[in-house]
Motif scaffolding. Structure first.
Motif, PDB file in Angstrom:
ATOM      1  N   CYS A   1       7.505  10.256  -4.409  1.00  0.00           N
ATOM      2  CA  CYS A   1       6.900  10.568  -5.540  1.00  0.00           C
ATOM      3  C   CYS A   1       7.269  11.696  -6.439  1.00  0.00           C
ATOM      4  CB  CYS A   1       5.262  10.043  -5.246  1.00  0.00           C
ATOM      5  SG  CYS A   1       4.614   8.838  -5.163  1.00  0.00           S
ATOM      6  N   ARG A   2       7.125  12.497  -5.463  1.00  0.00           N
ATOM      7  CA  ARG A   2       6.967  14.073  -6.085  1.00  0.00           C
ATOM      8  C   ARG A   2       9.254  14.339  -6.494  1.00  0.00           C
ATOM      9  NH1 ARG A   2       6.649  19.667  -2.180  1.00  0.00           N
ATOM     10  NH2 ARG A   2       7.126  20.535  -3.798  1.00  0.00           N
ATOM     11  N   LYS A   3       9.602  13.438  -5.888  1.00  0.00           N
ATOM     12  CA  LYS A   3      11.254  13.297  -7.137  1.00  0.00           C
ATOM     13  C   LYS A   3      10.981  13.224  -8.313  1.00  0.00           C
ATOM     14  CE  LYS A   3      15.716  12.005  -6.150  1.00  0.00           C
ATOM     15  NZ  LYS A   3      16.992  11.267  -5.125  1.00  0.00           N
ATOM     16  N   ILE A   4      10.709  11.221  -8.813  1.00  0.00           N
ATOM     17  CA  ILE A   4      10.625  10.966  -9.738  1.00  0.00           C
ATOM     18  C   ILE A   4       9.951  11.372 -10.972  1.00  0.00           C
ATOM     19  CG2 ILE A   4       9.413   8.955 -10.406  1.00  0.00           C
ATOM     20  CD1 ILE A   4      10.307   7.320  -8.370  1.00  0.00           C
ATOM     21  N   LEU A   5       8.239  12.003 -10.158  1.00  0.00           N
ATOM     22  CA  LEU A   5       7.879  13.229 -11.097  1.00  0.00           C
ATOM     23  C   LEU A   5       8.655  14.193 -11.730  1.00  0.00           C
ATOM     24  CD1 LEU A   5       4.386  12.410  -9.807  1.00  0.00           C
ATOM     25  CD2 LEU A   5       5.639  11.176 -11.135  1.00  0.00           C
ATOM     26  N   ALA A   6       8.996  14.698 -10.703  1.00  0.00           N
ATOM     27  CA  ALA A   6       9.927  15.795 -11.233  1.00  0.00           C
ATOM     28  C   ALA A   6       9.998  15.761 -12.217  1.00  0.00           C
ATOM     29  CB  ALA A   6      10.382  16.764 -10.419  1.00  0.00           C
ATOM     30  N   LEU A   7      11.865  15.201 -11.716  1.00  0.00           N
ATOM     31  CA  LEU A   7      12.463  14.232 -13.192  1.00  0.00           C
ATOM     32  C   LEU A   7      12.734  14.210 -13.918  1.00  0.00           C
ATOM     33  CD1 LEU A   7      15.043  12.279 -10.203  1.00  0.00           C
ATOM     34  CD2 LEU A   7      15.275  14.708 -11.201  1.00  0.00           C
ATOM     35  N   PHE A   8      11.025  13.132 -14.661  1.00  0.00           N
ATOM     36  CA  PHE A   8      10.626  12.553 -15.411  1.00  0.00           C
ATOM     37  C   PHE A   8      10.209  13.373 -16.488  1.00  0.00           C
ATOM     38  CE2 PHE A   8       8.288  10.708 -18.598  1.00  0.00           C
ATOM     39  CZ  PHE A   8       8.961   9.598 -18.940  1.00  0.00           C
ATOM     40  N   TYR A   9       9.022  14.036 -15.987  1.00  0.00           N
ATOM     41  CA  TYR A   9       8.026  14.629 -16.424  1.00  0.00           C
ATOM     42  C   TYR A   9       8.192  16.740 -16.066  1.00  0.00           C
ATOM     43  CZ  TYR A   9       4.993  10.992 -16.690  1.00  0.00           C
ATOM     44  OH  TYR A   9       4.121  10.015 -16.728  1.00  0.00           O
ATOM     45  N   TYR A  10       9.418  16.814 -15.579  1.00  0.00           N
ATOM     46  CA  TYR A  10       9.904  18.970 -15.432  1.00  0.00           C
ATOM     47  C   TYR A  10      11.449  18.484 -16.243  1.00  0.00           C
ATOM     48  CZ  TYR A  10      11.515  23.842 -14.511  1.00  0.00           C
ATOM     49  OH  TYR A  10      10.911  24.807 -14.211  1.00  0.00           O
ATOM     50  N   GLU A  11      12.577  17.802 -15.018  1.00  0.00           N
ATOM     51  CA  GLU A  11      13.431  17.582 -15.639  1.00  0.00           C
ATOM     52  C   GLU A  11      14.231  17.190 -16.964  1.00  0.00           C
ATOM     53  OE1 GLU A  11      16.316  17.771 -12.949  1.00  0.00           O
ATOM     54  OE2 GLU A  11      15.417  18.825 -11.736  1.00  0.00           O
ATOM     55  N   GLY A  12      12.626  16.426 -18.377  1.00  0.00           N
ATOM     56  CA  GLY A  12      13.034  15.168 -19.043  1.00  0.00           C
ATOM     57  C   GLY A  12      14.062  13.994 -18.869  1.00  0.00           C
ATOM     58  N   GLN A  13      14.182  13.807 -17.216  1.00  0.00           N
ATOM     59  CA  GLN A  13      15.300  12.682 -17.036  1.00  0.00           C
ATOM     60  C   GLN A  13      14.919  11.438 -17.941  1.00  0.00           C
ATOM     61  OE1 GLN A  13      17.513  12.859 -13.745  1.00  0.00           O
ATOM     62  NE2 GLN A  13      17.631  14.736 -13.541  1.00  0.00           N
ATOM     63  N   SER A  14      15.919  10.612 -18.241  1.00  0.00           N
ATOM     64  CA  SER A  14      15.533   9.450 -18.930  1.00  0.00           C
ATOM     65  C   SER A  14      14.477   8.867 -17.243  1.00  0.00           C
ATOM     66  CB  SER A  14      16.577   8.807 -19.661  1.00  0.00           C
ATOM     67  OG  SER A  14      18.088   8.790 -18.820  1.00  0.00           O
ATOM     68  N   MET A  15      14.652   6.956 -17.439  1.00  0.00           N
ATOM     69  CA  MET A  15      14.709   6.524 -16.929  1.00  0.00           C
ATOM     70  C   MET A  15      15.842   6.144 -16.442  1.00  0.00           C
ATOM     71  SD  MET A  15      11.542   5.687 -15.419  1.00  0.00           S
ATOM     72  CE  MET A  15      10.370   6.746 -16.535  1.00  0.00           C
ATOM     73  N   LYS A  16      16.760   5.863 -17.335  1.00  0.00           N
ATOM     74  CA  LYS A  16      18.442   5.326 -16.378  1.00  0.00           C
ATOM     75  C   LYS A  16      18.629   6.507 -15.187  1.00  0.00           C
ATOM     76  CE  LYS A  16      22.173   3.258 -18.720  1.00  0.00           C
ATOM     77  NZ  LYS A  16      23.232   3.418 -19.623  1.00  0.00           N
TER      78      LYS A  16
END
Lengths: 257, 204
Positions: free
Chosen positions: B141-156
């Motif tokens: 969970c922590r990884k997905i949230l950080a990648l999306f909301y902090y690092e701004g990565q796309s779902m892909k």
């Protein structure tokens, strides 16, 4: 309109990220005015998003802090080592003069250099910074701090799910238990992740310990470029740990092969 | 953009605000100010570990203040960090409930205007609890949230780094994790108490 959204969280998240149409935005705002529970959900979601950003930033700063502290410790170690080396240096010079008469210093060095010696001279155990008040320490970090290397290694698979820090600590634990091939696998995975993500997470430490692992296994061709780049980069956290003499010794070892 | 080496105050601000060379800027802050600010802590009952913790917290706060556009440059960054460190350390001492007479005397000289009142004790407590809530999430969970909301990565991009079947599965997981975090925050008594305290102080 709710049918377009799987749940309230998605709706509110899209509202906060301004990803709704103007009509949908107005609809949510009306609901927020009337429904105090929905407003409470929105406030909790706002805090959750802030928490994720705060956690991300804190992790980034913590990594920089750890690298800075490790660099400081190494500088101090190096100053001490420098004192010992300076005595050794003069002793070596005297010895070299004597050796010039008898033969050559290089010849002696060639005869005596060994991967074990280079490893022993350069290796020092990596210590995690002291546990911080209020910070979370994972089981893996606890095992590492209490020298339970096999317990750390037991948590390494699947490797794809491990964080960069975990891969780093795993590689170091593998070195501690003599599993050098496995250490290489973990360190190389970390460097591969960094390359893919254009990051530098635990890059400096990994380059240093990976080079030592290569030396231990006699793969000097792979160790030398790493030592060279550490030696050239004055901002590398392990810069003061690698010396020109180490590069010469690696060359000699290659000739001895 | 400064590509390393020394930063002026203006270059530091720009690097942090634009998120370009931010980590180099943070490294520079450590090189320039860690030694002097850590002695501020160690001379006032703090250990070396306290100094590391407080300095780290100060840098996190400073980056957020700059990124939120709340640092107006009325003082130098050095002065601002000094005031922030001093107030953060005093709050920590209060929190630990072991304010000595010496520290009380020291507090009399604390800056009143350098740090916004919103950066007060209660907010600091909330920040600690928010971080603790994130820490209670599972690693995935922590990884997905950080990648999306902090690092701004796309779902892909996230899909490529995880073992989920497709980006819809990642999206669902992301919302599930976000909801879990919001619930943890909602059920946190310390956060609730501090929010009440802030409301009370602000006269709501």
């Amino acid at each position: 309109m709710n049918k377009d959204f799987e749940n309230t969280t998605e709706l509110l998240e899209k509202y906060l990220q301004a990803e709704l149409s103007p009509e949908e935005m107005r609809h949510v705002e009306n609901r927020l005015r009337e429904d105090s529970r929905l407003l409470n959900d929105l406030n909790n979601l706002k805090m959750a998003l802030n928490a994720i950003k705060l956690d991300g930033l804190k992790s980034e700063v913590a990594e920089i802090s750890e690298a800075y502290m490790a660099g400081n410790r190494e500088n101090k170690n190096n100053q001490n080592r420098g004192k010992i080396r300076s005595i050794g240096y003069y002793a070596l010079r005297v010895a070299a003069l004597l050796l010039i008469v008898a033969g050559s210093y290089l010849g002696i060095l060639y005869a005596t250099v060994s991967p074990e010696k280079i490893f022993a001279e350069n290796y020092f155990p990596y210590e995690l910074p002291a546990s911080r008040s209020g910070s979370q320490t994972s089981d893996l970090e606890k095992f590492y701090t209490s020298s339970q290397w096999n317990q750390v290694l037991a948590l390494m698979e699947p490797m794809e799910d491990r964080t960069q820090k975990e891969l780093f600590l795993g590689g170091l634990s593998a070195m501690r238990t003599g599993k050098f091939q496995y250490a290489i696998k973990l360190f190389e995975k970390l460097l591969e992740n960094n390359k893919a993500n254009q990051e530098q997470t635990y890059q400096d430490g990994t380059e240093f310990y990976l080079a030592l692992t290569y030396i231990k296994l006699g793969d000097y061709d792979k160790a030398r470029p790493l030592f060279q780049s550490i030696s050239k980069d004055s901002r590398h956290a392990y810069h003061n740990q690698v010396h020109a003499i180490d590069l010469l010794k690696l060359k000699l070892l290659n000739w001895k092969k | 953009m400064n590509t390393g080496g020394k930063f002026s105050d203006a270059e530091l601000m720009e690097a942090i605000q634009k998120n370009e060379g931010k980590n180099d800027a943070i490294r520079f802050l450590y090189q320039e100010y860690f030694d002097s600010l850590s002695s501020l802590i160690t001379y006032n009952s703090g250990s070396t570990e306290d100094a590391q913790d407080i300095f780290q917290e100060v840098i996190v706060s400073f980056v957020q203040i700059v990124q939120d556009g709340k640092f107006r440059g009325e003082s130098s960054i050095k002065t601002f960090l000094y005031a922030l460190a001093r107030n953060t350390w005093l709050n920590e001492l209060k929190r630990r409930g072991r304010m000595t007479q010496r520290n009380k005397l020291y507090e009399e000289g604390r800056d009143r205007f350098a740090v916004p009142p919103s950066e007060a004790f209660e907010n600091r407590e909330i920040r600690k609890q928010l971080l603790a809530a994130v820490g209670r999430l599972g690693e995935s969970c922590r990884k997905i949230l950080a990648l999306f909301y902090y690092e701004g990565q796309s779902m892909k991009e996230i899909l490529e780094q995880t073992s989920y079947e497709n980006d819809q599965v990642v999206r669902n997981k992301k919302y599930k994790c976000l909801k879990q975090l919001a619930d943890l925050i909602n059920n946190d008594k310390i956060i609730a108490e501090n929010l009440k305290q802030i409301d009370h102080e602000q006269g709501f």
